[in-house]
Enzyme design. Structure first.
Site, short mmCIF file in Angstrom:
data_model
loop_
_atom_site.label_atom_id
_atom_site.label_comp_id
_atom_site.label_asym_id
_atom_site.label_seq_id
_atom_site.Cartn_x
_atom_site.Cartn_y
_atom_site.Cartn_z
N GLN A 107 0.85 -1.20 0.00
CA GLN A 107 0.00 0.00 0.00
C GLN A 107 0.88 1.25 0.00
O GLN A 107 0.38 2.35 -0.15
CB GLN A 107 -0.90 -0.01 1.23
CG GLN A 107 -1.85 -1.19 1.30
CD GLN A 107 -2.49 -1.32 2.67
OE1 GLN A 107 -3.49 -0.67 2.98
NE2 GLN A 107 -1.88 -2.12 3.53
N GLY B 56 2.75 -4.41 9.08
CA GLY B 56 2.67 -2.96 9.27
C GLY B 56 1.52 -2.26 8.60
O GLY B 56 1.70 -1.19 8.01
N THR B 57 0.32 -2.84 8.69
CA THR B 57 -0.85 -2.11 8.18
C THR B 57 -1.96 -2.13 9.24
O THR B 57 -2.13 -3.12 9.96
CB THR B 57 -1.37 -2.68 6.85
OG1 THR B 57 -2.48 -1.91 6.41
CG2 THR B 57 -1.78 -4.15 6.95
N SER B 58 -2.69 -1.01 9.35
CA SER B 58 -3.77 -0.91 10.35
C SER B 58 -5.01 -1.66 9.92
O SER B 58 -5.94 -1.83 10.71
CB SER B 58 -4.09 0.57 10.59
OG SER B 58 -4.47 1.18 9.36
N ASP C 238 5.99 5.04 -1.09
CA ASP C 238 7.32 5.62 -0.87
C ASP C 238 8.41 5.04 -1.77
O ASP C 238 9.51 5.57 -1.83
CB ASP C 238 7.73 5.47 0.61
CG ASP C 238 7.70 4.03 1.11
OD1 ASP C 238 7.40 3.82 2.30
OD2 ASP C 238 7.96 3.11 0.30
N ALA D 154 8.61 -4.27 12.53
CA ALA D 154 9.02 -5.02 11.33
C ALA D 154 10.52 -5.22 11.29
O ALA D 154 11.00 -6.33 11.06
CB ALA D 154 8.54 -4.28 10.09
N HIS E 157 -1.45 1.47 -4.33
CA HIS E 157 -1.87 2.86 -4.12
C HIS E 157 -1.01 3.84 -4.91
O HIS E 157 -1.06 5.06 -4.69
CB HIS E 157 -1.85 3.22 -2.63
CG HIS E 157 -2.87 2.47 -1.84
ND1 HIS E 157 -2.83 2.34 -0.47
CD2 HIS E 157 -3.98 1.77 -2.23
CE1 HIS E 157 -3.85 1.61 -0.06
NE2 HIS E 157 -4.56 1.25 -1.09
N ASN F 284 2.87 -6.55 13.75
CA ASN F 284 2.43 -5.20 14.10
C ASN F 284 2.63 -4.99 15.60
O ASN F 284 2.33 -5.91 16.37
CB ASN F 284 0.93 -5.03 13.76
CG ASN F 284 0.53 -3.57 13.65
OD1 ASN F 284 0.77 -2.78 14.55
ND2 ASN F 284 -0.08 -3.23 12.53
N PRO F 285 3.11 -3.85 16.02
CA PRO F 285 3.26 -3.63 17.47
C PRO F 285 1.90 -3.50 18.17
O PRO F 285 1.81 -3.69 19.37
CB PRO F 285 4.04 -2.33 17.57
CG PRO F 285 4.07 -1.72 16.24
CD PRO F 285 3.66 -2.74 15.24
#
Ligand code: APR
Length: 241
Positions: A103, A189-191, A106, A233, A121, A215-216
């Site tokens: 997603q 690492g995605t919500s 960067d 990660a 994205h 994920n934390p």
């Protein structure tokens, strides 16, 4: 922090996978210094998405939108892939049927060397003409605030999928095929709140895949995955090789 036994379980599934898919979000780049969207100091805590990441906002004020993307490009230009990005490249090298769905706009996965991927994205280093539709790479930092197309001189926009816009049909099809045929899906690492990506883990799960998450914090995925590895990660992904 994730237990060594849980890390071992996920590592063994990945090592045995005939087909592996990795789905990433902003969290994988957080360890490279790229802000997330919804974290404590996330972008959407400081900026209004409806003013900056919708086709309507661009029609209303393209200068404001370009100033914001220029700021993000300047920020990202100084960032480098971290060990989690590098291990994903190693997964691609080791697994013949591998696909990366990110997603992130960067470009850090590509910078690390990932080749078999869908940037669903878009990519912040690409621009698209609002009239002739040509998509080109552009790494100018800073970029002229209202950049024009070198083919038709019309206004360029960031080649990003904004809120209210659909993913590219070929990306969606490619992701669906990969998710429905993978043995293992690793979500990093995605919500898990933005669709359609937020529904991808369920697609793979329903197709019989082993699904793990890094994920934390807990996410909507945490309730459906086989193993939820709590942590960052950069620290945990290297244990999975
Ligand atoms: N390692 C792993 N995960 C992390 C780390 C880290 N170091 N740091 C934060 N996270 C987790 C957060 O707990 C959160 O669950 O990464 C997630 C980031 O969530 P978001 O900021 O919502 O980013 P993402 O899920 O990628 O957003 C999806 O929303 O704004 C749109 O188009 C944008 O692609 C984006 C989409």
């Amino acid at each position: 922090m994730a237990s060594m036994s849980d890390l071992g379980i996920v590592r063994d599934h990945i090592a045995a996978a005939r087909s592996l898919v990795v789905l990433t979000g902003a969290g994988i780049s957080a360890d490279s210094g790229v802000p997330t969207f919804r974290g404590a100091d996330g972008l959407w805590r400081n900026f209004r998405a409806e003013d900056l990441a919708t086709p309507e906002s661009f029609d209303r004020d393209p200068r404001l939108v370009w100033e914001w993307y220029n700021w993000r490009r300047e920020l990202i230009a100084s960032k480098r892939p971290n060990p989690a990005h590098d291990i994903v490249v190693e997964f691609e090298r080791r697994c013949s049927q591998f696909w990366l769905i990110t997603q992130n706009v960067d470009g850090l996965h590509r910078a690390a060397g990932s080749q078999r991927l869908s940037e669903i994205h878009g990519n912040i280093w690409k621009v698209r003409c609002t009239v002739c539709g040509v998509v080109e790479e552009n790494r100018d930092v800073p970029i002229p605030i209202l950049p024009s197309c070198r083919h038709c001189q019309e206004l360029l926009r960031p080649h990003i999928v904004w809120f209210g816009e659909s993913l590219a049909a070929d990306d969606l099809a490619r992701c669906a095929t990969a998710l429905r045929s993978c043995d293992v899906l690793l979500v990093v690492g995605t919500s898990g709140v933005v669709y359609p990506a937020a529904g991808f883990a369920a697609v793979a799960k329903e197709a019989g895949a082993f699904v793990a998450e890094i994920n934390p914090d807990p996410t909507p995925h945490s309730g459906i995955v086989d193993v939820s590895l709590k942590g960052r990660a950069k620290e945990l992904v290297p244990f999975l090789l």
